[in-house]
Design an enzyme around this catalytic site. Structure first.
Site, mmCIF file in Angstrom:
data_model
loop_
_atom_site.group_PDB
_atom_site.id
_atom_site.type_symbol
_atom_site.label_atom_id
_atom_site.label_comp_id
_atom_site.label_asym_id
_atom_site.label_seq_id
_atom_site.Cartn_x
_atom_site.Cartn_y
_atom_site.Cartn_z
ATOM 1 N N LYS A 48 5.236 3.219 -10.295
ATOM 2 C CA LYS A 48 4.178 2.313 -9.815
ATOM 3 C C LYS A 48 3.101 3.102 -9.057
ATOM 4 O O LYS A 48 1.913 2.853 -9.218
ATOM 5 C CB LYS A 48 4.790 1.230 -8.903
ATOM 6 C CG LYS A 48 5.564 0.185 -9.690
ATOM 7 C CD LYS A 48 6.414 -0.722 -8.826
ATOM 8 C CE LYS A 48 7.311 -1.591 -9.709
ATOM 9 N NZ LYS A 48 8.316 -2.352 -8.964
ATOM 10 N N GLN A 92 10.159 -3.524 -3.006
ATOM 11 C CA GLN A 92 11.033 -3.167 -4.131
ATOM 12 C C GLN A 92 12.424 -3.768 -3.919
ATOM 13 O O GLN A 92 13.054 -3.552 -2.882
ATOM 14 C CB GLN A 92 11.111 -1.632 -4.255
ATOM 15 C CG GLN A 92 11.879 -1.155 -5.459
ATOM 16 C CD GLN A 92 11.230 -1.535 -6.797
ATOM 17 O OE1 GLN A 92 10.021 -1.440 -6.969
ATOM 18 N NE2 GLN A 92 12.037 -1.997 -7.740
ATOM 19 N N ASP A 115 3.418 -9.499 -6.467
ATOM 20 C CA ASP A 115 4.616 -9.635 -7.305
ATOM 21 C C ASP A 115 4.900 -11.102 -7.641
ATOM 22 O O ASP A 115 5.729 -11.397 -8.509
ATOM 23 C CB ASP A 115 5.835 -9.071 -6.538
ATOM 24 C CG ASP A 115 6.396 -7.829 -7.212
ATOM 25 O OD1 ASP A 115 6.041 -7.579 -8.379
ATOM 26 O OD2 ASP A 115 7.198 -7.129 -6.570
#
Ligand code: NAP
Length: 277
Positions: A48, A92, A115
Site C-alpha cells: 500500500k 491494518q 477503507d
C-alpha cells in the site's frame, strides 16, 4: 472465456490518479496504522505504501508493538483524525486479540475512513449513499463495469458473508438492481444456490471450494479468495475446470487483489476533494 484482468485495470486507474494528483493544489496524505508483527499485514502495508507513493500521495506509516494498549492506540488514531495533512486513515487488520477491532474502527473519523469500515459508512453503503465503500467490493464492481458486464436483473450469489467483502459486495450489487443471495457456513446444499448464479462472488478462503459441477455455463466468476497451496497462491475456485464453463473469470493472483489498493487510493483522493470543498 475472458479473464477479468484486475492487474491491468488497477495499473490504468493508478496512472490516471497519478496524473490527476500531479496537478492537485496540495499534497494528499494516507496514514496506515500497523500493530504487531504479522507477516502478511507487513507485506500488505508495504504494498500500500509503494502504491501511495507511486501516485504521488504522502504515505504516513505508524507502527506499534503487539502489546500497545487499546487506550494508546485510540489516542494515536484521534491524533490522525485531527491532523490536517491526513486525508485517509487505514487500520491494518487483524489487530491483536486484546484490542477490540470494532471499537477501533469506530474511532476512525468517518470522513477519513477510506477503507469504508466505520458503521456510518457501512450504513451509507446499505442505503445506497455516495459514501466510502470497502475497497475490495468497489474494485469488483469497477471490474464488472470495465468489461461491460450487466448487473441489473442478474442473479448474483455471494459465498462468504464477511463485513469486509461478502456483505458489502451484496449491498453494492443490490444497489445496482441485481437479485442477490448470500451464502455462508450454515448454508445447506451450497451447490443448489451457486448453480443459480449469473454472477458468482466467492470470498471464503478455502481452495477448491467451488468446483465445475457447482456453476452453470456462462457464469461470471469473481474469485476473492487468497490461499497458499504449496508455494502457489490460488483462489477459492477450481480455476482450471471452472474457467472452461465461465464466460468471465478473475485469475488469482492478478484479478480482484490488485483492484483493492487502486480503490484505496481512489477513496483517498475522494476524501481530499471532499475536505477541500
Ligand atoms: P472471513 O472474514 O474469514 O469470511 C469468510 C466467510 O466465508 C465467512 O462468512 C465464513 O463464515 C464463510 N465461510 C467459511 N466457510 C464456508 C463454506 N464452506 N461455505 C460457505 N461460506 C463459508 O474472510 P474475508 O476477509 O471475507 O476473506 C475471504 C477470502 O478473501 C480470504 O481468502 C481472504 O484472504 C481473501 N481476501 C482477498 C482480498 C483481496 O484484496 N483480494 C481482500 C479481502 C479478503 P463464518 O464466519 O461463519 O465461518
Amino acid at each position: 472465456m475472458i479473464l477479468l484482468n484486475g492487474k491491468s485495470l488497477a495499473n490504468e486507474i493508478k496512472d490516471n490518479l497519478k496524473e490527476e494528483i500531479s496537478s492537485y493544489h496540495r499534497k494528499i496524505g494516507l496514514a496506515v496504522v500497523l500493530v504487531g508483527e504479522d507477516q502478511a499485514s507487513h507485506l500488505y502495508v508495504s504494498m500500500k505504501k509503494k502504491a501511495t507513493e507511486y501516485v504521488g500521495m504522502e504515505s504516513i506509516s505508524l507502527q506499534f508493538p503487539e502489546d500497545i494498549s487499546e487506550e494508546k492506540l485510540i489516542s494515536e488514531i484521534e491524533k490522525l483524525n485531527t491532523n490536517s495533512k491526513v486525508d485517509g486513515i487505514l487500520v491494518q487488520l487483524p489487530l491483536p486479540n486484546h484490542i477490540d477491532s470494532n471499537k477501533i474502527l469506530e474511532i476512525v473519523s468517518p470522513e477519513k475512513d477510506v477503507d469504508g469500515f466505520h458503521p456510518y459508512n457501512v450504513g451509507g453503503v446499505l442505503s445506497g449513499l455516495d459514501t466510502f465503500a470497502p475497497c475490495t467490493p468497489v474494485g469488483m464492481v469497477e471490474l464488472l463495469d470495465k468489461y461491460e458486464i450487466d448487473i441489473q436483473g442478474k442473479n448474483v450469489v455471494v459465498v462468504g458473508a464477511s463485513n469486509i467483502v461478502g456483505k458489502p459486495i451484496a449491498s453494492l450489487l443490490l444497489n445496482r438492481n441485481a437479485t442477490v443471495e448470500i451464502c455462508h457456513i450454515y448454508t445447506e446444499n451450497l451447490k443448489e444456490h451457486t448453480l443459480k448464479a449469473d454472477i458468482l462472488v466467492v470470498a471464503v478462503g478455502k481452495a477448491n471450494l467451488i468446483t465445475a459441477d457447482m456453476v452453470k455455463e456462462g457464469v461470471v466468476i469473481l474469485d476473492v479468495g487468497i490461499n497458499k497451496v504449496g508455494n502457489k497462491i490460488v483462489g477459492d475456485v477450481d480455476f482450471d475446470a471452472v474457467s472452461k464453463k465461465a464466460s468471465y473469470i478473475t485469475p488469482v493472483p492478478g484479478g480482484v487483489g490488485p483492484m483493492t489498493i487502486a480503490m484505496l487510493l481512489k477513496n483517498t483522493l475522494k476524501s481530499a476533494k471532499r475536505r477541500d470543498r
